[in-house]
Design a protein around this motif. Structure first.
Motif, PDB file in Angstrom:
ATOM      1  N   ASP A   1       0.803  -1.219   0.000  1.00 39.07           N
ATOM      2  CA  ASP A   1       0.000   0.000   0.000  1.00 39.07           C
ATOM      3  C   ASP A   1       0.839   1.274   0.000  1.00 39.07           C
ATOM      4  O   ASP A   1       0.319   2.366  -0.195  1.00 39.07           O
ATOM      5  N   SER A   2       2.159   1.135   0.170  1.00 39.92           N
ATOM      6  CA  SER A   2       3.014   2.326   0.076  1.00 39.92           C
ATOM      7  C   SER A   2       3.054   2.868  -1.342  1.00 39.92           C
ATOM      8  O   SER A   2       3.379   4.041  -1.564  1.00 39.92           O
TER       9      SER A   2
ATOM     10  N   ASP B   1      -3.424   6.154 -10.576  1.00 37.31           N
ATOM     11  CA  ASP B   1      -3.830   6.139  -9.171  1.00 37.31           C
ATOM     12  C   ASP B   1      -4.977   5.147  -8.965  1.00 37.31           C
ATOM     13  O   ASP B   1      -4.995   4.368  -8.007  1.00 37.31           O
TER      14      ASP B   1
ATOM     15  N   CYS C   1      -3.697   1.564  -9.301  1.00 38.48           N
ATOM     16  CA  CYS C   1      -2.884   1.232  -8.133  1.00 38.48           C
ATOM     17  C   CYS C   1      -3.788   0.810  -6.985  1.00 38.48           C
ATOM     18  O   CYS C   1      -3.554  -0.203  -6.318  1.00 38.48           O
ATOM     19  N   ASP C   2      -4.854   1.575  -6.768  1.00 41.67           N
ATOM     20  CA  ASP C   2      -5.771   1.257  -5.682  1.00 41.67           C
ATOM     21  C   ASP C   2      -6.441  -0.100  -5.908  1.00 41.67           C
ATOM     22  O   ASP C   2      -6.589  -0.906  -4.984  1.00 41.67           O
TER      23      ASP C   2
ATOM     24  N   ARG D   1       0.538   3.484  -3.106  1.00 39.59           N
ATOM     25  CA  ARG D   1      -0.504   4.498  -3.195  1.00 39.59           C
ATOM     26  C   ARG D   1       0.048   5.897  -2.903  1.00 39.59           C
ATOM     27  O   ARG D   1      -0.409   6.879  -3.488  1.00 39.59           O
ATOM     28  N   ASP D   2       1.006   5.984  -1.977  1.00 44.71           N
ATOM     29  CA  ASP D   2       1.608   7.287  -1.676  1.00 44.71           C
ATOM     30  C   ASP D   2       2.284   7.862  -2.918  1.00 44.71           C
ATOM     31  O   ASP D   2       2.199   9.059  -3.198  1.00 44.71           O
ATOM     32  N   TRP D   3       2.955   6.990  -3.666  1.00 46.61           N
ATOM     33  CA  TRP D   3       3.680   7.455  -4.848  1.00 46.61           C
ATOM     34  C   TRP D   3       2.708   7.904  -5.937  1.00 46.61           C
ATOM     35  O   TRP D   3       2.871   8.973  -6.522  1.00 46.61           O
ATOM     36  N   THR D   4       1.682   7.076  -6.212  1.00 39.88           N
ATOM     37  CA  THR D   4       0.774   7.431  -7.308  1.00 39.88           C
ATOM     38  C   THR D   4      -0.075   8.647  -6.966  1.00 39.88           C
ATOM     39  O   THR D   4      -0.429   9.429  -7.849  1.00 39.88           O
ATOM     40  N   SER D   5      -0.423   8.818  -5.694  1.00 46.81           N
ATOM     41  CA  SER D   5      -1.309   9.926  -5.337  1.00 46.81           C
ATOM     42  C   SER D   5      -0.571  11.232  -5.092  1.00 46.81           C
ATOM     43  O   SER D   5      -1.153  12.306  -5.236  1.00 46.81           O
ATOM     44  N   HIS D   6       0.734  11.175  -4.753  1.00 48.65           N
ATOM     45  CA  HIS D   6       1.463  12.404  -4.451  1.00 48.65           C
ATOM     46  C   HIS D   6       2.493  12.787  -5.513  1.00 48.65           C
ATOM     47  O   HIS D   6       2.752  13.965  -5.733  1.00 48.65           O
TER      48      HIS D   6
END
Length: 359
Positions: free
Chosen positions: A252-253, A269, A272-273, A255-260
């Protein structure tokens, strides 16, 4: 429902109410009152059309909302089209070449069944991913029948459609026939691609680009070329998840990359989710692009590469031509061969990738 005078506005018909089509049709029903007089829904499974009609009714908000009815057969679709002298815009979101060509061909025959009466002006629009030859054939058939045809495939997922955030790629073949008296001269103009992009596509799109006004196949080609990027992102995401596993890092880390790091929310994003949460469908949750949709798109891509004279196999000793289908196509085929009864999202190829990594 709208109570204002709608005598000069055409009827909208939406055909094909899968996850994407249902969201697009709902947007017409709840926001199309300034353009259309009413909305007719048709789906091979009538319950889906009834559901969308009920959704539109629940969200009724004055003049923006259209009176919505359900057609049980293609004959009823044609009858609804012929009822309004101000014309009809028929939008289809069906699966692939055969379904799309079959529906429009049948519809054209029904529109001209009564040779003693002139049909109202009509514009037929395809919004699914089909091949360029079929888009060109439909444009020719519709033009010969006295109507206008627009090929306008979309990019995005059902949540994007529901929010009016799709992207539409629009093309037509030449000028449309003249406008009959009493019809919406702005909507049934001699420039159908431009008018569709400016007036109709914004009901479900944040961006609509006219790619050609002389070749209806141009938007089909563009959609296939850019779909390669979508499936490529999916494969990269899957490989990255396995690399995170090898590194001992939580999935789930990502998600941090794709969303930020990437602008969000977007397709990367979203996928990824889906992959991190393993939300592939098969459990009653909605499926956006099903496995068979991705397989169909990749077959069309292979055909495009073969037509251009290149290799469509990445197993070739020579470097693949740009646009050659990705290895993800083999993973999709392997997953589809398992024959799950419930529809699965194409991102379920991750399950095959995981199985190969551990075998």
């Amino acid at each position: 429902m709208s109570q204002s005078d709608d005598s000069a506005r055409p009827t909208a018909v939406f055909v094909g109410l899968g996850a994407m089509g249902a969201a697009m049709a709902e947007r017409i029903g709840t926001s199309g009152g300034a353009i259309f007089s009413d909305l007719v829904l048709y789906n091979r499974t009538p319950a889906k059309a009834e559901y969308v009609a009920a959704r539109v009714s629940e969200q009724a908000s004055g003049d923006k909302t259209l009176r919505t009815t359900v057609a049980a057969t293609v004959d009823e679709v044609a009858a609804a089209a012929l009822r309004n002298p101000s014309g009809v815009v028929i939008v289809a979101m069906l699966f692939g070449d055969d379904s799309t060509e079959g529906f429009f061909t049948a519809c054209l025959k029904l529109l001209h069944r009564d040779q003693t009466a002139a049909a109202p002006p009509f514009l037929l629009a395809n919004c699914a991913t089909i091949s360029a030859p079929v888009a060109r054939k439909l444009a020719r058939l519709v033009h010969e029948a006295g109507g206008a045809f627009v090929n306008a495939p979309v990019t995005g997922r059902p949540p994007h459609a529901a929010a009016g955030q799709l992207c539409s790629w629009v093309a037509a073949a030449g000028e449309a026939p003249g406008v009959a008296a009493g019809a919406d001269a702005a909507l049934f103009s001699s420039h159908p691609a431009r008018v569709f992009a400016e007036r109709v596509a914004p009901l479900w799109s944040k961006h609509a680009r006219v790619l050609s006004e002389s070749d209806a196949g141009a938007s089909a080609l563009y959609k296939l070329c850019t779909n390669l990027m979508v499936y490529g992102f999916g494969q990269v995401l899957g490989e990255t998840l396995l690399l995170l596993d090898a590194a001992g890092l939580p999935r789930d880390s990502l998600r941090d990359w794709t969303s930020h790091v990437l602008p969000a929310p977007n397709l990367v994003d979203l996928y990824c989710d889906k992959m991190v949460s393993r939300s592939f469908g098969g459990d009653g949750r909605p499926v956006g692009a099903a496995l068979e949709v991705a397989q169909k798109d990749l077959r069309l891509m292979r055909g495009l590469v073969d037509e251009a004279g290149g290799s469509s196999s990445n197993s070739s000793p020579d470097p693949p031509r740009p646009g050659a289908p990705l290895p993800v196509s083999g993973l999709l085929d392997a997953r589809a061969a398992r024959g799950e009864e419930a529809p699965m999202d194409w991102s379920a190829f991750l399950l095959e990738l995981e199985a190969r990594a551990t075998s």
